[in-house]
Design a protein around this motif. Structure first.
Motif, PDB file in Angstrom:
ATOM      1  N   PRO A   1       0.906  -1.291   0.259  1.00 39.85           N
ATOM      2  CA  PRO A   1      -0.047  -0.044   0.044  1.00 39.85           C
ATOM      3  C   PRO A   1       0.921   1.280   0.018  1.00 39.85           C
ATOM      4  O   PRO A   1       1.862   1.295   0.565  1.00 39.85           O
ATOM      5  CB  PRO A   1      -0.888  -0.097   1.340  1.00 39.85           C
ATOM      6  CG  PRO A   1      -0.139  -1.120   2.220  1.00 39.85           C
ATOM      7  CD  PRO A   1       0.886  -2.101   1.145  1.00 39.85           C
ATOM      8  N   LEU A   2       0.191   2.262  -0.685  1.00 40.62           N
ATOM      9  CA  LEU A   2       0.874   3.539  -0.485  1.00 40.62           C
ATOM     10  C   LEU A   2       0.039   4.348   0.449  1.00 40.62           C
ATOM     11  O   LEU A   2      -1.219   4.095   0.749  1.00 40.62           O
ATOM     12  CB  LEU A   2       0.692   4.364  -1.915  1.00 40.62           C
ATOM     13  CG  LEU A   2       1.570   3.746  -3.127  1.00 40.62           C
ATOM     14  CD1 LEU A   2       1.139   4.452  -4.326  1.00 40.62           C
ATOM     15  CD2 LEU A   2       3.010   3.912  -3.009  1.00 40.62           C
ATOM     16  N   GLN A   3       0.875   5.397   1.031  1.00 38.70           N
ATOM     17  CA  GLN A   3      -0.002   6.151   2.206  1.00 38.70           C
ATOM     18  C   GLN A   3      -0.904   6.654   1.645  1.00 38.70           C
ATOM     19  O   GLN A   3      -2.079   7.003   2.301  1.00 38.70           O
ATOM     20  CB  GLN A   3       1.068   7.138   2.844  1.00 38.70           C
ATOM     21  CG  GLN A   3       0.707   8.008   3.795  1.00 38.70           C
ATOM     22  CD  GLN A   3       0.638   7.431   5.014  1.00 38.70           C
ATOM     23  OE1 GLN A   3       1.124   6.489   5.215  1.00 38.70           O
ATOM     24  NE2 GLN A   3      -0.516   7.904   5.942  1.00 38.70           N
ATOM     25  N   ILE A   4      -0.841   7.390   0.390  1.00 39.13           N
ATOM     26  CA  ILE A   4      -1.912   8.122  -0.396  1.00 39.13           C
ATOM     27  C   ILE A   4      -3.186   7.509  -0.435  1.00 39.13           C
ATOM     28  O   ILE A   4      -4.363   8.062  -0.385  1.00 39.13           O
ATOM     29  CB  ILE A   4      -1.663   8.780  -1.575  1.00 39.13           C
ATOM     30  CG1 ILE A   4      -2.334   9.941  -2.044  1.00 39.13           C
ATOM     31  CG2 ILE A   4      -1.312   7.754  -2.722  1.00 39.13           C
ATOM     32  CD1 ILE A   4      -1.776  10.744  -3.426  1.00 39.13           C
TER      33      ILE A   4
ATOM     34  N   LEU B   1      -9.717  16.999  -2.391  1.00 38.67           N
ATOM     35  CA  LEU B   1      -8.882  17.229  -3.488  1.00 38.67           C
ATOM     36  C   LEU B   1      -7.351  17.621  -3.502  1.00 38.67           C
ATOM     37  O   LEU B   1      -6.425  17.121  -3.972  1.00 38.67           O
ATOM     38  CB  LEU B   1      -9.396  18.020  -4.498  1.00 38.67           C
ATOM     39  CG  LEU B   1     -10.791  17.322  -5.214  1.00 38.67           C
ATOM     40  CD1 LEU B   1     -11.441  18.251  -6.070  1.00 38.67           C
ATOM     41  CD2 LEU B   1     -10.076  16.292  -6.179  1.00 38.67           C
ATOM     42  N   GLU B   2      -7.313  18.738  -2.865  1.00 40.86           N
ATOM     43  CA  GLU B   2      -5.885  19.459  -2.694  1.00 40.86           C
ATOM     44  C   GLU B   2      -5.059  18.623  -2.025  1.00 40.86           C
ATOM     45  O   GLU B   2      -3.773  18.700  -2.316  1.00 40.86           O
ATOM     46  CB  GLU B   2      -6.181  20.799  -2.307  1.00 40.86           C
ATOM     47  CG  GLU B   2      -4.759  21.438  -2.271  1.00 40.86           C
ATOM     48  CD  GLU B   2      -5.158  23.128  -1.843  1.00 40.86           C
ATOM     49  OE1 GLU B   2      -4.038  23.679  -1.875  1.00 40.86           O
ATOM     50  OE2 GLU B   2      -6.156  23.295  -1.446  1.00 40.86           O
ATOM     51  N   PRO B   3      -5.432  18.284  -0.767  1.00 45.03           N
ATOM     52  CA  PRO B   3      -4.347  17.266   0.005  1.00 45.03           C
ATOM     53  C   PRO B   3      -3.792  16.009  -0.635  1.00 45.03           C
ATOM     54  O   PRO B   3      -2.619  15.791  -0.792  1.00 45.03           O
ATOM     55  CB  PRO B   3      -5.173  17.041   1.248  1.00 45.03           C
ATOM     56  CG  PRO B   3      -6.148  18.062   1.552  1.00 45.03           C
ATOM     57  CD  PRO B   3      -6.718  18.229   0.172  1.00 45.03           C
TER      58      PRO B   3
ATOM     59  N   ALA C   1       0.335  13.522  -3.821  1.00 44.37           N
ATOM     60  CA  ALA C   1       0.756  12.876  -4.943  1.00 44.37           C
ATOM     61  C   ALA C   1       2.207  13.545  -5.702  1.00 44.37           C
ATOM     62  O   ALA C   1       2.963  12.841  -6.212  1.00 44.37           O
ATOM     63  CB  ALA C   1      -0.463  12.813  -5.900  1.00 44.37           C
ATOM     64  N   SER C   2       2.036  14.998  -5.615  1.00 49.85           N
ATOM     65  CA  SER C   2       3.298  15.748  -6.020  1.00 49.85           C
ATOM     66  C   SER C   2       4.516  15.436  -5.291  1.00 49.85           C
ATOM     67  O   SER C   2       5.569  15.629  -6.037  1.00 49.85           O
ATOM     68  CB  SER C   2       2.905  17.199  -5.823  1.00 49.85           C
ATOM     69  OG  SER C   2       3.144  17.652  -4.767  1.00 49.85           O
ATOM     70  N   GLU C   3       4.510  14.563  -4.229  1.00 56.72           N
ATOM     71  CA  GLU C   3       5.904  14.235  -3.730  1.00 56.72           C
ATOM     72  C   GLU C   3       6.209  12.692  -4.175  1.00 56.72           C
ATOM     73  O   GLU C   3       7.014  12.444  -3.542  1.00 56.72           O
ATOM     74  CB  GLU C   3       5.499  14.286  -2.101  1.00 56.72           C
ATOM     75  CG  GLU C   3       5.375  15.798  -1.761  1.00 56.72           C
ATOM     76  CD  GLU C   3       5.013  16.063  -0.281  1.00 56.72           C
ATOM     77  OE1 GLU C   3       5.215  15.149   0.288  1.00 56.72           O
ATOM     78  OE2 GLU C   3       4.756  17.290   0.186  1.00 56.72           O
ATOM     79  N   LEU C   4       5.291  12.109  -4.886  1.00 59.24           N
ATOM     80  CA  LEU C   4       5.608  10.854  -5.163  1.00 59.24           C
ATOM     81  C   LEU C   4       6.573  10.629  -6.282  1.00 59.24           C
ATOM     82  O   LEU C   4       6.517  11.490  -7.103  1.00 59.24           O
ATOM     83  CB  LEU C   4       4.434   9.992  -5.357  1.00 59.24           C
ATOM     84  CG  LEU C   4       3.269   9.604  -4.461  1.00 59.24           C
ATOM     85  CD1 LEU C   4       2.084   9.159  -5.070  1.00 59.24           C
ATOM     86  CD2 LEU C   4       3.751   8.982  -3.221  1.00 59.24           C
ATOM     87  N   ASP C   5       7.560   9.470  -6.172  1.00 63.48           N
ATOM     88  CA  ASP C   5       8.356   9.209  -7.428  1.00 63.48           C
ATOM     89  C   ASP C   5       7.626   8.639  -8.510  1.00 63.48           C
ATOM     90  O   ASP C   5       6.580   8.494  -8.367  1.00 63.48           O
ATOM     91  CB  ASP C   5       9.643   8.445  -6.999  1.00 63.48           C
ATOM     92  CG  ASP C   5       9.216   7.251  -6.505  1.00 63.48           C
ATOM     93  OD1 ASP C   5       8.100   6.625  -6.936  1.00 63.48           O
ATOM     94  OD2 ASP C   5       9.762   6.503  -5.602  1.00 63.48           O
TER      95      ASP C   5
ATOM     96  N   LEU D   1      -4.692  14.563 -11.228  1.00 65.99           N
ATOM     97  CA  LEU D   1      -3.399  14.196 -10.871  1.00 65.99           C
ATOM     98  C   LEU D   1      -2.562  13.959 -12.494  1.00 65.99           C
ATOM     99  O   LEU D   1      -1.420  14.224 -12.635  1.00 65.99           O
ATOM    100  CB  LEU D   1      -3.347  13.043 -10.470  1.00 65.99           C
ATOM    101  CG  LEU D   1      -3.748  13.145  -8.871  1.00 65.99           C
ATOM    102  CD1 LEU D   1      -3.900  11.592  -8.040  1.00 65.99           C
ATOM    103  CD2 LEU D   1      -3.216  14.271  -7.933  1.00 65.99           C
ATOM    104  N   PHE D   2      -3.150  13.477 -13.430  1.00 63.39           N
ATOM    105  CA  PHE D   2      -2.462  12.819 -14.560  1.00 63.39           C
ATOM    106  C   PHE D   2      -3.066  13.710 -15.987  1.00 63.39           C
ATOM    107  O   PHE D   2      -2.336  13.367 -16.895  1.00 63.39           O
ATOM    108  CB  PHE D   2      -2.650  11.806 -14.669  1.00 63.39           C
ATOM    109  CG  PHE D   2      -2.206  10.798 -13.444  1.00 63.39           C
ATOM    110  CD1 PHE D   2      -0.680  10.617 -13.497  1.00 63.39           C
ATOM    111  CD2 PHE D   2      -2.923  10.503 -12.697  1.00 63.39           C
ATOM    112  CE1 PHE D   2      -0.255  10.074 -12.383  1.00 63.39           C
ATOM    113  CE2 PHE D   2      -2.456   9.587 -11.481  1.00 63.39           C
ATOM    114  CZ  PHE D   2      -0.999   9.319 -11.259  1.00 63.39           C
ATOM    115  N   GLY D   3      -3.944  14.514 -15.819  1.00 62.56           N
ATOM    116  CA  GLY D   3      -4.491  15.119 -16.999  1.00 62.56           C
ATOM    117  C   GLY D   3      -5.351  14.669 -17.867  1.00 62.56           C
ATOM    118  O   GLY D   3      -6.194  15.287 -18.594  1.00 62.56           O
ATOM    119  N   ARG D   4      -5.503  13.385 -17.919  1.00 58.60           N
ATOM    120  CA  ARG D   4      -6.506  12.268 -18.780  1.00 58.60           C
ATOM    121  C   ARG D   4      -6.424  11.100 -18.109  1.00 58.60           C
ATOM    122  O   ARG D   4      -5.985  10.789 -17.169  1.00 58.60           O
ATOM    123  CB  ARG D   4      -5.928  12.581 -20.004  1.00 58.60           C
ATOM    124  CG  ARG D   4      -4.756  11.546 -20.287  1.00 58.60           C
ATOM    125  CD  ARG D   4      -4.416  11.300 -21.758  1.00 58.60           C
ATOM    126  NE  ARG D   4      -3.423  10.381 -22.234  1.00 58.60           N
ATOM    127  CZ  ARG D   4      -3.754   9.144 -22.072  1.00 58.60           C
ATOM    128  NH1 ARG D   4      -5.306   8.889 -22.102  1.00 58.60           N
ATOM    129  NH2 ARG D   4      -2.784   8.087 -22.413  1.00 58.60           N
TER     130      ARG D   4
END
Length: 106
Positions: free
Chosen positions: A13-16, A34-36, A41-45, A88-91
């Motif tokens: 599992p991922l924390q997110i 949504l924002e959190p 997600a912006s901190e994930l590799d 998160l991904f645009g599409r």
């Protein structure tokens, strides 16, 4: 319903995922989460971003497969997963010809 199991699949599992489960369990809070989720997600590799995206895709597929068992839950899952994937991904990864304008071939 075990949303966590659907998101995780057969991976660790991922924390997110816990935030996404929170949105599915308390749907009224989704606009405020949504924002959190976006910031986390912006901190994930790249590898974890892929795992996140496929978790969202799994939710969509699961919702489609089980839509007649509990339509309301299936609609919530699909809505949350598609909105998050677009933000998160645009599409959407599963966009077809009618949604994306182009048909993807094998």
């Amino acid at each position: 319903m075990d949303y966590s199991r659907i998101l995780v699949g057969r991976e660790e599992p991922l924390q997110i995922f816990s935030r996404i489960v929170e949105t599915l369990e308390d749907y009224e809070e989704f606009p405020f989460l949504l924002e959190p989720v976006y910031r986390e997600a912006s901190e994930l590799d790249d590898e974890d971003l892929d795992r996140l995206r496929f978790g969202l895709v799994r939710l969509q597929v699961y919702a489609d497969i089980h839509r007649y068992e509990d339509m309301e839950a299936a609609q919530r899952m699909k809505y949350v997963a598609t909105i998050l994937e677009r933000v998160l991904f645009g599409r959407l990864l599963l966009e077809g010809e009618e949604a994306g304008g182009k048909q993807q071939c094998c």
